[in-house]
Motif scaffolding. Structure first.
Motif, PDB file in Angstrom:
ATOM      1  N   VAL A  61      10.292 -26.870  42.171  1.00 16.33           N
ATOM      2  CA  VAL A  61      11.062 -27.190  40.964  1.00 16.33           C
ATOM      3  C   VAL A  61      12.291 -26.289  40.913  1.00 16.33           C
ATOM      4  CG1 VAL A  61      10.981 -27.515  38.478  1.00 16.33           C
ATOM      5  CG2 VAL A  61       8.885 -27.667  39.797  1.00 16.33           C
ATOM      6  N   VAL A  84      12.484 -31.163  43.244  1.00 16.10           N
ATOM      7  CA  VAL A  84      13.037 -31.573  41.951  1.00 16.10           C
ATOM      8  C   VAL A  84      14.158 -30.609  41.604  1.00 16.10           C
ATOM      9  CG1 VAL A  84      12.567 -31.784  39.477  1.00 16.10           C
ATOM     10  CG2 VAL A  84      10.903 -32.622  41.147  1.00 16.10           C
ATOM     11  N   TYR A  86      17.707 -29.891  38.903  1.00 15.03           N
ATOM     12  CA  TYR A  86      18.463 -30.252  37.693  1.00 15.03           C
ATOM     13  C   TYR A  86      19.902 -30.625  38.022  1.00 15.03           C
ATOM     14  CZ  TYR A  86      20.435 -29.826  32.998  1.00 15.03           C
ATOM     15  OH  TYR A  86      21.067 -30.082  31.816  1.00 15.03           O
ATOM     16  N   CYS A  91      21.312 -33.225  43.832  1.00 12.47           N
ATOM     17  CA  CYS A  91      20.503 -34.435  43.984  1.00 12.47           C
ATOM     18  C   CYS A  91      21.257 -35.480  44.791  1.00 12.47           C
ATOM     19  CB  CYS A  91      20.115 -34.990  42.616  1.00 12.47           C
ATOM     20  SG  CYS A  91      18.923 -33.960  41.731  1.00 12.47           S
ATOM     21  N   GLU A  97      14.842 -35.452  43.636  1.00 16.31           N
ATOM     22  CA  GLU A  97      14.629 -36.136  42.358  1.00 16.31           C
ATOM     23  C   GLU A  97      15.241 -35.292  41.258  1.00 16.31           C
ATOM     24  OE1 GLU A  97      11.099 -37.840  39.405  1.00 16.31           O
ATOM     25  OE2 GLU A  97      10.558 -36.875  41.300  1.00 16.31           O
ATOM     26  N   ARG A  98      15.976 -35.919  40.365  1.00 17.45           N
ATOM     27  CA  ARG A  98      16.577 -35.161  39.267  1.00 17.45           C
ATOM     28  C   ARG A  98      15.540 -34.958  38.180  1.00 17.45           C
ATOM     29  NH1 ARG A  98      21.700 -35.503  35.524  1.00 17.45           N
ATOM     30  NH2 ARG A  98      21.958 -33.245  35.294  1.00 17.45           N
ATOM     31  N   GLY A  99      15.429 -33.701  37.727  1.00 15.84           N
ATOM     32  CA  GLY A  99      14.468 -33.391  36.686  1.00 15.84           C
ATOM     33  C   GLY A  99      14.591 -31.954  36.253  1.00 15.84           C
ATOM     34  N   SER A 100      13.897 -31.616  35.196  1.00  9.63           N
ATOM     35  CA  SER A 100      13.939 -30.276  34.617  1.00  9.63           C
ATOM     36  C   SER A 100      12.550 -29.663  34.599  1.00  9.63           C
ATOM     37  CB  SER A 100      14.493 -30.326  33.189  1.00  9.63           C
ATOM     38  OG  SER A 100      14.279 -29.106  32.517  1.00  9.63           O
ATOM     39  N   ASP A 103      10.305 -30.386  31.364  1.00 10.76           N
ATOM     40  CA  ASP A 103       9.545 -31.585  31.003  1.00 10.76           C
ATOM     41  C   ASP A 103       9.217 -32.494  32.188  1.00 10.76           C
ATOM     42  OD1 ASP A 103      12.053 -32.590  31.569  1.00 10.76           O
ATOM     43  OD2 ASP A 103      12.533 -33.108  29.493  1.00 10.76           O
ATOM     44  N   TYR A 104       9.355 -31.992  33.412  1.00  7.05           N
ATOM     45  CA  TYR A 104       9.031 -32.828  34.561  1.00  7.05           C
ATOM     46  C   TYR A 104       7.546 -33.177  34.547  1.00  7.05           C
ATOM     47  CZ  TYR A 104       8.431 -34.556  39.283  1.00  7.05           C
ATOM     48  OH  TYR A 104       8.109 -35.338  40.365  1.00  7.05           O
ATOM     49  N   ARG A 105       7.237 -34.430  34.842  1.00  7.59           N
ATOM     50  CA  ARG A 105       5.852 -34.895  34.885  1.00  7.59           C
ATOM     51  C   ARG A 105       5.578 -35.550  36.240  1.00  7.59           C
ATOM     52  NH1 ARG A 105       5.817 -32.120  31.038  1.00  7.59           N
ATOM     53  NH2 ARG A 105       5.087 -32.585  28.934  1.00  7.59           N
ATOM     54  N   ASN A 133       4.541 -25.904  31.249  1.00  5.89           N
ATOM     55  CA  ASN A 133       4.648 -27.139  32.008  1.00  5.89           C
ATOM     56  C   ASN A 133       4.266 -26.908  33.471  1.00  5.89           C
ATOM     57  OD1 ASN A 133       5.259 -29.950  32.187  1.00  5.89           O
ATOM     58  ND2 ASN A 133       7.195 -29.439  33.198  1.00  5.89           N
TER      59      ASN A 133
END
Length: 208
Positions: A61, A84, A86, A91, A97-100, A103-105, A133
């Motif tokens: 992450v 992943v 931000y 990206c 994969e774009r995410g934070s 809150d990434y799930r 998280n």
């Protein structure tokens, strides 16, 4: 004399091409040291192999330019690696994969989660939410690296290379929040409470 560390918000950091050129791609100012990642990765992966933590799914992450990907592939050749990030720029460039981290799930948790140099860019509340998280995302081990206020106060940080816009949270804030879901193993490694790995008393940082 170095300025006194503060918890006040730093200016918003744009994780764009200029940021990564300054901190990763320009050899004169880069904080990225592939040899350091090789040593660090060998320690992390070898320790997990020693503990017999099964590693089949790996999540990085805030994976940046992907320094961990090849290291993980060498030590866990059969594991899947998921990056992943931000930064929209990274990206697009690397296909992450774009995410934070906030809150990434994922459909199922990961055996190894890596989060290096990400949390100091978050304020205290967000950093704590991110750590919780990470606990949800991890069923095995977490490697977490974050520069703390104590590191700044004790001149452990090379200020010519380190981004001074980071928040400077106390180490205790990190330890206290991570302890909700993990057991501290030392060296930046944390073992999920969900991991079915037996430990001797002196193999983890328990009460004195």
């Amino acid at each position: 004399m170095h300025p006194k560390p503060t918890d006040h918000p730093a200016p918003t950091v744009a994780f764009d091409e200029a940021y990564y050129q300054r901190y990763y791609f320009d050899p004169k100012t880069s904080v990225a040291d592939p040899q350091h990642i090789e040593r660090l990765g060998a320690f992390v992966c070898s320790y997990l192999q020693y503990l017999r933590v099964p590693v089949r799914r790996v999540l990085d992450v805030g994976c940046g330019i992907g320094l961990w990907r090849d290291v993980v592939a060498r030590h866990f050749p059969h594991a899947s690696f998921h990056g992943v990030e931000y930064s929209a720029y990274l990206c697009e460039r690397f296909g992450w994969e774009r995410g934070s981290v906030l809150d990434y799930r994922a459909s199922e948790p990961f055996d190894l989660v890596i989060c290096q140099g990400v949390l100091p860019y978050l304020n205290a509340a967000d950093a704590q939410a991110a750590m919780r998280n990470l606990a949800r995302l991890c069923r095995g081990a977490l490697y977490l690296e974050a520069v703390t206020r104590e590191d700044w106060e004790q001149d452990m940080v090379d200020q010519t290379l380190t981004d001074t816009r980071q928040f400077r949270h106390r180490a205790q804030m990190y330890r206290r929040t991570l302890a909700e879901g993990f057991t501290q193993m030392g060296g930046g490694l944390w073992l999920s409470h969900r991991a079915e790995v037996p430990l001797f008393a002196l193999e983890h940082a328990g009460a004195p």
